[in-house]
Design an enzyme around this catalytic site. Structure first.
Site, PDB file in Angstrom:
ATOM      1  CB  CYS A   1      40.270  30.958  40.837  1.00  0.00           C
ATOM      2  SG  CYS A   1      40.810  32.406  41.735  1.00  0.00           S
TER       3      CYS A   1
ATOM      4  CB  CYS B   1      39.880  47.282  39.522  1.00  0.00           C
ATOM      5  SG  CYS B   1      38.717  45.912  39.770  1.00  0.00           S
TER       6      CYS B   1
ATOM      7  CB  CYS C   1      47.725  32.414  44.041  1.00  0.00           C
ATOM      8  SG  CYS C   1      47.538  33.049  42.362  1.00  0.00           S
TER       9      CYS C   1
HETATM   10  N1  SAM Z   1      39.196  42.365  45.533  1.00  0.00           N
HETATM   11  C1  SAM Z   1      40.201  41.391  45.708  1.00  0.00           C
HETATM   12  C2  SAM Z   1      41.610  41.960  45.596  1.00  0.00           C
HETATM   13  O1  SAM Z   1      41.792  43.014  45.027  1.00  0.00           O
HETATM   14  O2  SAM Z   1      42.507  41.301  46.092  1.00  0.00           O
HETATM   15  C3  SAM Z   1      40.095  40.232  44.732  1.00  0.00           C
HETATM   16  C4  SAM Z   1      39.678  40.460  43.306  1.00  0.00           C
HETATM   17  S1  SAM Z   1      40.760  41.496  42.326  1.00  0.00           S
HETATM   18  C5  SAM Z   1      39.791  41.725  40.876  1.00  0.00           C
HETATM   19  C6  SAM Z   1      42.073  40.385  41.890  1.00  0.00           C
HETATM   20  C7  SAM Z   1      43.169  40.879  41.008  1.00  0.00           C
HETATM   21  O3  SAM Z   1      42.714  41.030  39.677  1.00  0.00           O
HETATM   22  C8  SAM Z   1      43.797  42.219  41.298  1.00  0.00           C
HETATM   23  O4  SAM Z   1      44.707  42.179  42.346  1.00  0.00           O
HETATM   24  C9  SAM Z   1      44.499  42.525  39.980  1.00  0.00           C
HETATM   25  O5  SAM Z   1      45.830  42.045  39.991  1.00  0.00           O
HETATM   26  C10 SAM Z   1      43.666  41.771  38.965  1.00  0.00           C
HETATM   27  N2  SAM Z   1      42.990  42.702  38.050  1.00  0.00           N
HETATM   28  C11 SAM Z   1      41.896  43.436  38.314  1.00  0.00           C
HETATM   29  N3  SAM Z   1      41.554  44.199  37.261  1.00  0.00           N
HETATM   30  C12 SAM Z   1      42.476  43.954  36.296  1.00  0.00           C
HETATM   31  C13 SAM Z   1      42.666  44.450  34.976  1.00  0.00           C
HETATM   32  N4  SAM Z   1      41.869  45.368  34.448  1.00  0.00           N
HETATM   33  N5  SAM Z   1      43.705  43.961  34.271  1.00  0.00           N
HETATM   34  C14 SAM Z   1      44.533  43.033  34.809  1.00  0.00           C
HETATM   35  N6  SAM Z   1      44.394  42.534  36.049  1.00  0.00           N
HETATM   36  C15 SAM Z   1      43.385  42.989  36.792  1.00  0.00           C
HETATM   37  C1  DTB Z   2      44.878  37.379  38.801  1.00  0.00           C
HETATM   38  O1  DTB Z   2      46.086  37.629  38.995  1.00  0.00           O
HETATM   39  N1  DTB Z   2      44.199  37.743  37.727  1.00  0.00           N
HETATM   40  C2  DTB Z   2      42.814  37.344  37.825  1.00  0.00           C
HETATM   41  C3  DTB Z   2      42.770  36.586  39.166  1.00  0.00           C
HETATM   42  N2  DTB Z   2      44.108  36.732  39.662  1.00  0.00           N
HETATM   43  C4  DTB Z   2      41.761  36.901  40.162  1.00  0.00           C
HETATM   44  C5  DTB Z   2      41.840  38.458  37.655  1.00  0.00           C
HETATM   45  C6  DTB Z   2      42.007  39.217  36.351  1.00  0.00           C
HETATM   46  C7  DTB Z   2      40.934  40.209  36.261  1.00  0.00           C
HETATM   47  C8  DTB Z   2      40.913  40.933  34.954  1.00  0.00           C
HETATM   48  C9  DTB Z   2      39.834  41.936  34.888  1.00  0.00           C
HETATM   49  C10 DTB Z   2      38.438  41.377  35.013  1.00  0.00           C
HETATM   50  O2  DTB Z   2      38.088  40.409  34.315  1.00  0.00           O
HETATM   51  O3  DTB Z   2      37.636  41.938  35.780  1.00  0.00           O
HETATM   52 FE1  SF4 Z   3      39.058  45.616  42.052  1.00  0.00          FE
HETATM   53 FE2  SF4 Z   3      39.971  44.015  44.030  1.00  0.00          FE
HETATM   54 FE3  SF4 Z   3      40.714  46.625  43.863  1.00  0.00          FE
HETATM   55 FE4  SF4 Z   3      38.225  45.963  44.526  1.00  0.00          FE
HETATM   56  S1  SF4 Z   3      40.083  45.524  45.693  1.00  0.00           S
HETATM   57  S2  SF4 Z   3      38.824  47.593  43.118  1.00  0.00           S
HETATM   58  S3  SF4 Z   3      37.863  44.177  43.224  1.00  0.00           S
HETATM   59  S4  SF4 Z   3      41.175  44.963  42.413  1.00  0.00           S
END
Ligand code: SAM
Ligand code: DTB
Ligand code: SF4
Length: 333
Positions: free
Chosen positions: A102, A65, A193
């Site tokens: 979303c 992330c 979801c």
């Molecule tokens: N912080 C919260 C969490 O982790 O549940 C919500 C936001 S987080 C960015 C939501 C989802 O985005 C993560 O669970 C992950 O599956 C997806 N995600 C984050 N970074 C990603 C990446 N570089 N490529 C693909 N999916 C990503």
């Molecule tokens: C999911 O499964 N993918 C989305 C949404 N749920 C929140 C997020 C993808 C994040 C991809 C990396 C980014 O744009 O920061």
């Molecule tokens: Fe990214 Fe969500 Fe993990 Fe925080 S909790 S580092 S926003 S995927």
């Protein structure tokens, strides 16, 4: 929302799922497409638009992330957005044809005052006639209730990977923490979801195990996002070999077979995919995408390109489940 799903299985074994993955590609796609047609109109795709309402400086260490405070990805940290700015973005998404909005926050879990502000966003977005979804990290019972009462339709909380592989990717929370939040959301009556990411260096057995966890939940998540890892420089997973594109399509197909009446979303990673690969994913049972130039912090195909692709494939945008009439005009294919 139904509390039980007659005819759907929740007792898949690892061996059965790995056997699906191992089918000849044509056999797997034929089967998945058949399941898809039995449960859905096959030429209709649901579209959701994402907005990052609070960006960066997340305390968690998810290795994929860009928003984790631990990795230097050059991302500017931003405070929680003002409600009115969120509603402006939601109006634009609606005008472009999205039916669900979303809102994502880079939190481990929301805090009291923050949640009050998010509840206002949800009420406002709902009043625009859009379905609402939020992804804010872990929730306790009270937070879940607050969101439900604000009118939240979907809560996104991904298991991300298999239980076995999880510790390689995230150390600041456990797999069980994820499952606990998912159970709270389900029990509250909100739509769940939940999905994961392909391309983090996991094995096929891990992909099978992740889908087994999702399919064997007490109810199948109503929406199952399958993301391909978006590699962001500065994160520990940047520089990995991208997954084999047919293996990604197989993952979509197996998700469709295991969770026949769930929306399977071809989620992050479309910018790196050819249109041919996306077409195969739709044939394999994907029937939802993120729509709009940005995911949370990274890019997504622009809406014009998606409209052209949908037109070439004869795919239609799914109309909103309910809402003001003005919405319908925007949903052309
Ligand atoms: N912080 C919260 C969490 O982790 O549940 C919500 C936001 S987080 C960015 C939501 C989802 O985005 C993560 O669970 C992950 O599956 C997806 N995600 C984050 N970074 C990603 C990446 N570089 N490529 C693909 N999916 C990503
Ligand atoms: C999911 O499964 N993918 C989305 C949404 N749920 C929140 C997020 C993808 C994040 C991809 C990396 C980014 O744009 O920061
Ligand atoms: Fe990214 Fe969500 Fe993990 Fe925080 S909790 S580092 S926003 S995927």
């Amino acid at each position: 929302m139904s509390q039980h799903q007659p005819g759907l299985r929740h007792d898949w074994t690892q061996q059965e799922i790995e056997a699906l993955f191992a089918l000849p590609f044509n056999d797997l796609l034929y089967r998945a497409h058949g399941v898809h047609r039995e449960h859905f109109e096959p030429n209709t795709v649901q579209v959701s638009t994402l907005l990052s309402i609070k960006t960066g400086a997340c305390p968690e260490d998810c290795k994929y992330c860009p928003q984790s405070v631990r990795y230097n990805t050059g991302l500017e940290r931003e405070a929680l957005m003002e409600v009115e700015r969120v509603l402006e973005a939601a109006r634009r998404a609606r005008e472009a044809g999205a039916t669900r909005f979303c809102m994502g926050a880079a939190w481990r879990s929301p805090k009291g005052k923050e949640l009050v502000q998010v509840a206002k966003m949800i009420e406002g977005v709902k009043a625009l006639g859009l379905e609402t979804c939020a992804t804010l990290g872990m929730l306790d019972d009270e937070q879940t209730r607050t969101l439900r009462e604000a009118g939240l339709d979907y809560y996104n909380h991904n298991v991300d990977s298999s239980e076995e592989f999880y510790g390689e990717i995230i150390t600041t929370r456990s797999y069980q923490d994820r499952l606990d939040t998912l159970e709270r959301v389900r029990a509250s009556g909100m739509n769940v979801c939940s999905g994961g990411i392909v391309g983090m260096g996991e094995s096929r057995a891990d992909r099978a195990s992740m889908l087994r966890t999702l399919a064997n939940l007490p109810e199948h998540p109503q929406s199952v996002p399958i993301n391909q890892l978006v590699q962001v420089e500065g994160t520990p997973l940047s520089g990995l070999e991208p997954p084999d594109m047919l293996e990604f399509v197989r993952t979509i197909a197996v998700a469709r077979i295991l969770m026949p009446s769930s929306y399977v979303r071809l989620s992050a990673g479309r910018t790196e995919m050819s249109e041919q690969q996306q077409a195969l994913c739709f044939f394999a049972g994907a029937n939802s995408v993120f729509y709009g130039e940005k995911l949370l912090t990274t890019g997504n195909p622009d809406t014009e390109a998606d409209r052209r692709l949908f037109q070439r494939l004869g795919l239609k945008f799914e109309a909103a489940a309910s809402g003001p009439e003005e919405q319908a005009h925007a949903c052309g294919g």
